[in-house]
Write a protein that holds these residues in place. Structure first.
Motif, PDB file in Angstrom:
ATOM      1  N   GLY A 399      22.256  32.177 -92.828  1.00  0.00           N
ATOM      2  CA  GLY A 399      21.501  33.335 -93.268  1.00  0.00           C
ATOM      3  C   GLY A 399      20.244  33.613 -92.481  1.00  0.00           C
ATOM      4  O   GLY A 399      19.417  34.421 -92.894  1.00  0.00           O
ATOM      5  N   LEU A 400      20.085  32.987 -91.304  1.00  0.00           N
ATOM      6  CA  LEU A 400      18.839  33.137 -90.568  1.00  0.00           C
ATOM      7  C   LEU A 400      18.924  34.125 -89.409  1.00  0.00           C
ATOM      8  O   LEU A 400      17.918  34.411 -88.773  1.00  0.00           O
ATOM      9  N   PHE A 401      20.094  34.656 -89.121  1.00  0.00           N
ATOM     10  CA  PHE A 401      20.263  35.489 -87.927  1.00  0.00           C
ATOM     11  C   PHE A 401      21.025  36.779 -88.214  1.00  0.00           C
ATOM     12  O   PHE A 401      21.750  37.289 -87.363  1.00  0.00           O
ATOM     13  N   ALA A 402      20.862  37.319 -89.402  1.00  0.00           N
ATOM     14  CA  ALA A 402      21.627  38.503 -89.784  1.00  0.00           C
ATOM     15  C   ALA A 402      21.358  39.686 -88.866  1.00  0.00           C
ATOM     16  O   ALA A 402      22.267  40.444 -88.522  1.00  0.00           O
ATOM     17  N   SER A 403      20.112  39.876 -88.459  1.00  0.00           N
ATOM     18  CA  SER A 403      19.817  41.015 -87.593  1.00  0.00           C
ATOM     19  C   SER A 403      20.425  40.840 -86.202  1.00  0.00           C
ATOM     20  O   SER A 403      20.793  41.812 -85.544  1.00  0.00           O
TER      21      SER A 403
END
Length: 544
Positions: A399-403
């Motif tokens: 969930g740390l790299f969604a963008s």
């Protein structure tokens, strides 16, 4: 064949549904492959692409509860006629045809050398295919026993069998939930849409923007309130020290101090919780041998307490604090050696990792971009850090790299699914205990989720990783000050909320853990832990 009584049929059907839902595909032929393969492969191809080991795993999975229910109905039809006639058969087997590859599992095996063999009842043997879907032979050694169909193209097989050419890996396959809820950044409240897990960039400790990516990602929140998260994803710490000899630790562990950590550990043990002690050793390691030895001795003393499982000594290893992969590898080796020498026998070692490219799935541009941007935490490097026997338990953050994924039209839920299928496909769980580290369920202020929103979030962030084969899910956090706000799972004053109710419904799984700072409880150590025991069976206690 004697007819089963009604009660026996009910038990049998429940067993079939349970098997499908948790992802154990090896017990019985559960459906007509021709009837389901097209739909399954369509979804797997969309997410993962053909020609990958991940696709092989995905194509065998009943991916949603609806899929599982349809299969149960298939077998229950006509008074269970097909179930009465069904016979067990073995599950799939993976081979690596590269004689020089020594594993473990499929690790290091090129896609072109991987062969998936599935049992074909019509011929009574395993039939093997390569990653392109072409029928092929397994390694020559596998052909000697007569269990495999070796009448296919033999161009890829060697003239003589070798000790390594017959190595196979039989694998239990994951069955993640088919939910399409977003999984990206940490959760916040958005009561206007009860059908999805809400995300609000203004209410969560985001690592990066939850809308259009701007390239200014920040690392995940630190496990300690005293250790602020770095301001950039690139490593920023000084170069690693060059000690003249490997770090050593005292052979006689220090007595555990009478402090808040000790009180919390003793209380948690009495409540029946598994206890880990966590602290960050990397700063002490980079500071030099004396500081490192002192930090190791302190952690070992905490681990010496009765009932403590072990220690976690790194968070998101390699994401920050190091300048080279060599330094990261040496740190893990030094920490493992020193801690195992100082701690009582049987205590375990854990750390957290993050692997951005594993969320990319089949997108090669995504993989290449994230490998370039985060060179110390590529999949290849992380495997060298943690699949060496130096640690026993690895929590994989998500969930740390969604963008970043959004640039390649990869939704957060697909990224999560890609990650966990990749972890299983590469056999990580055969080397270490695999857990998930989830930062997205805590909130600041009062919880504003409806019951439906909370349930959707729990399904996405707890159920999906577990259904994908993860063994435990660690939630951040019971209570922690971060970025000018206090973040909690409960509401202020240990008040329950809709998210807590959703988590309580999963208590019976016995697979939920939480981080806890004994120096900053909500009401008091005993009161807080008693409340946490309503949901959690495992706790990571931060040691100052």
């Amino acid at each position: 064949m004697p007819r089963l009584r009604k009660r026996e049929w009910i038990i049998a059907l429940i067993a079939v549904l349970f098997t499908l839902t948790i992802g154990i595909p090896t017990g019985m032929a559960l459906a007509d492959p021709g009837a389901t393969e097209a739909a399954s492969n369509s979804e797997c191809d969309d997410i993962l692409g053909t020609g990958t080991p991940e696709f092989m795993y995905c194509s065998w999975m009943a991916k949603t509860p609806k899929d599982a229910l349809d299969v149960v109905r298939f077998w229950a039809r006509n008074d269970g006629e097909k179930l009465k006639e069904a016979v067990p058969y073995p599950g799939p087997v993976l081979f690596c045809k590269d004689k020089t590859n020594k594993g473990p599992g499929m690790q290091g095996c090129a896609d072109t050398d991987q062969v998936l063999c599935k049992y074909d009842q019509s011929v009574g043997k395993y039939v093997c295919k390569d990653t392109s879907g072409n029928v092929t032979n397994p390694p020559d050694k596998a052909c000697l026993g007569g269990e495999f169909d070796c009448s296919g193209d033999r161009s890829g097989a060697s003239a003589a069998p070798s000790a390594n050419s017959g190595r196979a890996t039989a694998s239990a396959l994951p069955t993640p939930d088919g939910t399409t809820q977003n999984q990206g950044e940490p959760l916040a409240q958005n009561p206007t849409d009860p059908s999805t897990a809400p995300v609000d960039a203004s209410q969560a400790p985001l690592v990066e923007s939850s809308t259009v990516p701007d390239g200014n990602e920040q690392p995940a929140p630190s496990a300690s309130a005293q250790e602020p998260a770095p301001t950039a994803p690139e490593p920023t710490a000084s170069a690693a020290p060059e000690p003249s000899a490997a770090p050593t630790a005292s052979k006689q562990p220090l007595a555990a101090p009478d402090d808040a950590t000790g009180k919390a550990a003793a209380t948690a043990v009495k409540l029946g919780m598994r206890v880990w002690i966590e602290s960050e050793l990397a700063p002490a390691w980079t500071a030099g041998k004396d500081q490192f030895d002192a930090a190791v001795a302190s952690m070992a003393a905490q681990a010496n307490r009765p009932g403590v499982v072990g220690v976690k000594f790194a968070q998101d290893l390699g994401y920050w604090g190091f300048k080279s992969a060599t330094d990261v590898r040496k740190f893990v080796k030094d920490a493992s050696t020193a801690l195992r020498a100082a701690m009582p026998a049987g205590k375990q070692l854990a750390l957290d990792v993050v692997v951005p490219e594993m969320g990319c799935g089949v997108s090669e541009p995504c993989q290449a971009a994230l490998r370039t941007k985060y060179p110390l935490i590529t999949r290849a490097n992380v495997e060298k850090y943690v699949l060496t026997g130096d640690v026993d338990h690895v929590n994989v953050s998500s969930g740390l790299f969604a963008s970043e994924y959004a640039k390649y039209k990869i939704t957060p839920d697909k990224a999560l699914r890609n990650q966990w299928i990749g972890v299983r496909a590469r056999g990580w769980d055969t080397r270490v205990h695999i857990g998930a580290r989830e930062v997205g369920l805590a909130h600041s202020g009062a919880n504003k989720l409806t019951a439906a929103q909370a349930e959707a979030a729990a399904k996405l962030r707890v159920d999906l990783p577990l259904q994908a084969g993860v063994q435990t899910v660690m939630l951040w956090t019971h209570r922690q000050s971060w970025d000018g706000a206090t973040w909690r799972l409960l509401d202020q004053g240990l008040a329950t909320n809709t998210m807590w109710t959703a988590l309580q419904a999963r208590k019976g799984l016995g697979r939920l853990s939480v981080t806890f700072d004994a120096s900053d409880p909500e009401k008091g150590i005993t009161q807080d832990l008693t409340k946490l025991a309503e949901v959690f069976d495992e706790i990571y206690i931060h040691s100052q």
